[in-house]
Design an enzyme around this catalytic site. Sequence first.
Site, PDB file in Angstrom:
ATOM      1  N   HIS A 157      56.812  38.251   6.972  1.00 20.50           N
ATOM      2  CA  HIS A 157      55.948  38.765   5.902  1.00 20.50           C
ATOM      3  C   HIS A 157      54.607  39.252   6.443  1.00 20.50           C
ATOM      4  CE1 HIS A 157      54.479  39.669   1.983  1.00 20.50           C
ATOM      5  NE2 HIS A 157      53.458  38.855   2.134  1.00 20.50           N
ATOM      6  N   ASP A 176      56.560  43.614  -0.713  1.00 20.10           N
ATOM      7  CA  ASP A 176      55.460  43.488  -1.675  1.00 20.10           C
ATOM      8  C   ASP A 176      55.726  44.321  -2.928  1.00 20.10           C
ATOM      9  OD1 ASP A 176      54.601  43.186   1.216  1.00 20.10           O
ATOM     10  OD2 ASP A 176      52.943  42.221   0.206  1.00 20.10           O
ATOM     11  N   HIS A 188      53.036  42.356   3.377  1.00 15.58           N
ATOM     12  CA  HIS A 188      51.737  41.696   3.213  1.00 15.58           C
ATOM     13  C   HIS A 188      50.568  42.675   3.098  1.00 15.58           C
ATOM     14  CE1 HIS A 188      49.486  38.076   2.862  1.00 15.58           C
ATOM     15  NE2 HIS A 188      48.947  38.076   4.062  1.00 15.58           N
ATOM     16  N   VAL A 189      50.423  43.571   4.065  1.00 18.05           N
ATOM     17  CA  VAL A 189      49.394  44.606   3.963  1.00 18.05           C
ATOM     18  C   VAL A 189      49.981  45.723   3.110  1.00 18.05           C
ATOM     19  CG1 VAL A 189      48.047  46.311   5.235  1.00 18.05           C
ATOM     20  CG2 VAL A 189      48.411  44.018   6.199  1.00 18.05           C
ATOM     21  N   HIS A 190      49.271  46.087   2.035  1.00 15.40           N
ATOM     22  CA  HIS A 190      49.817  47.043   1.067  1.00 15.40           C
ATOM     23  C   HIS A 190      49.579  48.474   1.532  1.00 15.40           C
ATOM     24  CE1 HIS A 190      49.283  43.561  -1.980  1.00 15.40           C
ATOM     25  NE2 HIS A 190      50.263  43.352  -1.128  1.00 15.40           N
ATOM     26  N   TYR A 193      55.431  38.626  -7.698  1.00 17.11           N
ATOM     27  CA  TYR A 193      54.011  38.434  -8.016  1.00 17.11           C
ATOM     28  C   TYR A 193      53.852  37.651  -9.319  1.00 17.11           C
ATOM     29  CZ  TYR A 193      52.609  41.280  -4.111  1.00 17.11           C
ATOM     30  OH  TYR A 193      52.422  41.742  -2.835  1.00 17.11           O
ATOM     31  N   ASN A 225      53.647  35.132   0.774  1.00 14.95           N
ATOM     32  CA  ASN A 225      52.689  34.158   0.233  1.00 14.95           C
ATOM     33  C   ASN A 225      52.807  34.017  -1.286  1.00 14.95           C
ATOM     34  OD1 ASN A 225      51.655  36.893   0.727  1.00 14.95           O
ATOM     35  ND2 ASN A 225      49.843  36.215  -0.389  1.00 14.95           N
ATOM     36  N   HIS A 238      43.913  41.542   5.669  1.00 19.68           N
ATOM     37  CA  HIS A 238      44.708  40.458   6.267  1.00 19.68           C
ATOM     38  C   HIS A 238      44.558  40.341   7.779  1.00 19.68           C
ATOM     39  CE1 HIS A 238      46.357  39.678   2.385  1.00 19.68           C
ATOM     40  NE2 HIS A 238      46.946  40.856   2.298  1.00 19.68           N
ATOM     41  N   ASP A 289      57.198  38.751  -0.779  1.00 16.09           N
ATOM     42  CA  ASP A 289      56.408  39.090  -1.966  1.00 16.09           C
ATOM     43  C   ASP A 289      57.263  39.888  -2.957  1.00 16.09           C
ATOM     44  OD1 ASP A 289      54.307  37.635  -1.083  1.00 16.09           O
ATOM     45  OD2 ASP A 289      52.922  39.320  -0.815  1.00 16.09           O
TER      46      ASP A 289
HETATM   47 FE   LIG Z   1      51.643  39.042   0.915  1.00 14.86          FE
END
Ligand SMILES: [Fe+2]
Length: 436
Positions: A300, A155, A339-341, A185, A215, A310, A182
Amino acid sequence: MGMVMQMRLLLLVVVLFIGVVLEFNGVVCSSYTRPPVRKTIFVPHDDDDSNSPEQVHISQVGQDKMRISWITSSPSPAKVEYGPSPSANALSSTGTTSSYRYLLYESGEIHDVVIGPLQPNTVYYYRLGDPPSSKVYQLKTPPSQLPIKFAIAGDLGQTDWTKSTLEHVAKSNYDMLLLPGDLAYADTIQNLWDSYGRLVEPLASQRPWMVTQGNHEVEKIPVVHSSKFTAFNARWRMPFEESASDSNLYYSFDVAGGVHVIMLGSYTDFEAGSSQYQWLQGDLKKVDREKTPWVVVLIHAPWYNSNEAHQGEKESDDMKAAMEDLLYQARVDVVFAGHVHAYERFTRVYKDKADNCGPVHITIGDGGNREGLATNYIDPKPDISLFREASFGHGTLDMFNSSHALWSWHKNDNDEAVLSDSAWLTTLSSNPACKS
Ligand SMILES: [Fe+2]
Ligand SMILES: *[C@@H]1O[C@H](CO)[C@@H](O)[C@H](O)[C@H]1NC(C)=O
């Protein structure tokens, strides 16, 4: 209204105003002040010659080759001259050029050239195009035997936090970067893919960057752009054919003579019977754990996650239901997700319970993107979660030998990489209790 009443009203307005300002700045009054979101930076092409190579990145192909990818604004030959000396002219290879359209956007010429065979753990110099670029680039190949050091960051995005993460990664003396999805962006704004390519070039042109999709790579818009992963597949071609995969969205490779890395696709079909599932099954069967003690998987959307962000997504829950058994039976050592920041490390797990023969699951989605951190956790912390914190950062995985590796998480605290969590990993193939 009396004087006292007016004063109280004024005070209330002032307090509310301060509250609103703090809220807008994302400042939360707790013992630890979370770093605020930093905005997207746009990196322009920095050369006077607008057709000079840009967005250079490299990826490993097979055990001893490297794919060099770069973009030029107008047609130019897909040719690389390279060699072990800075004149970079001992050898040459040619490759392919492609481009794509996305709504009104037309990409530059995307060149992919595979060079090699190359010596392991060796610096090569290279020049791009024909006539070759005046700029000489430099890369170092990974070692052919353990030890090897991976940097891992998900990410990423392209903000000042990303810059900070990249500075720390650059100083880590890593051999190869693994990215669990990711990247840019860009979110349909294709110029941002170009900007991202320029932002990461100083690192990605020197060490192989092995990536899988998240995503933010899907970029499908119903009716007007109905295909998925157009920019990702065109710009970040990975060695999928070499691992008998039919898709750039999932593939595997061996590195350092003892590590098998599997990149899975969370945003393509993963159900039993799907081509990804069948490919994974076949790929895991081929790994000889006597020769290849370590198996590492990247996805991801995390299968284990105690952050409030999420929860309940099918890419997490359904993919886990479909594929967790395969990874468990194959004694995969560790699964990295993004995915989870935030950062979170689990113990060895299988079917939501601690299990000495299951993989360690680690979420490392804290590279620094514009969406900010995921700061809310499910309480109490589940026992299987050993460490969790919402801060930007990156991880390193030092694989020392066929049994021991050291995992470390470095956070970008005040722009310094502060070591914040570390754990020894021992491979499951060295654990007699886990012989499958
Ligand atoms: Fe993501
Ligand atoms: C592997 O590396 C670890 C950590 O450096 C060390 O303790 C262990 O003895 C090594 N094992 C072998 C077989 O070399």
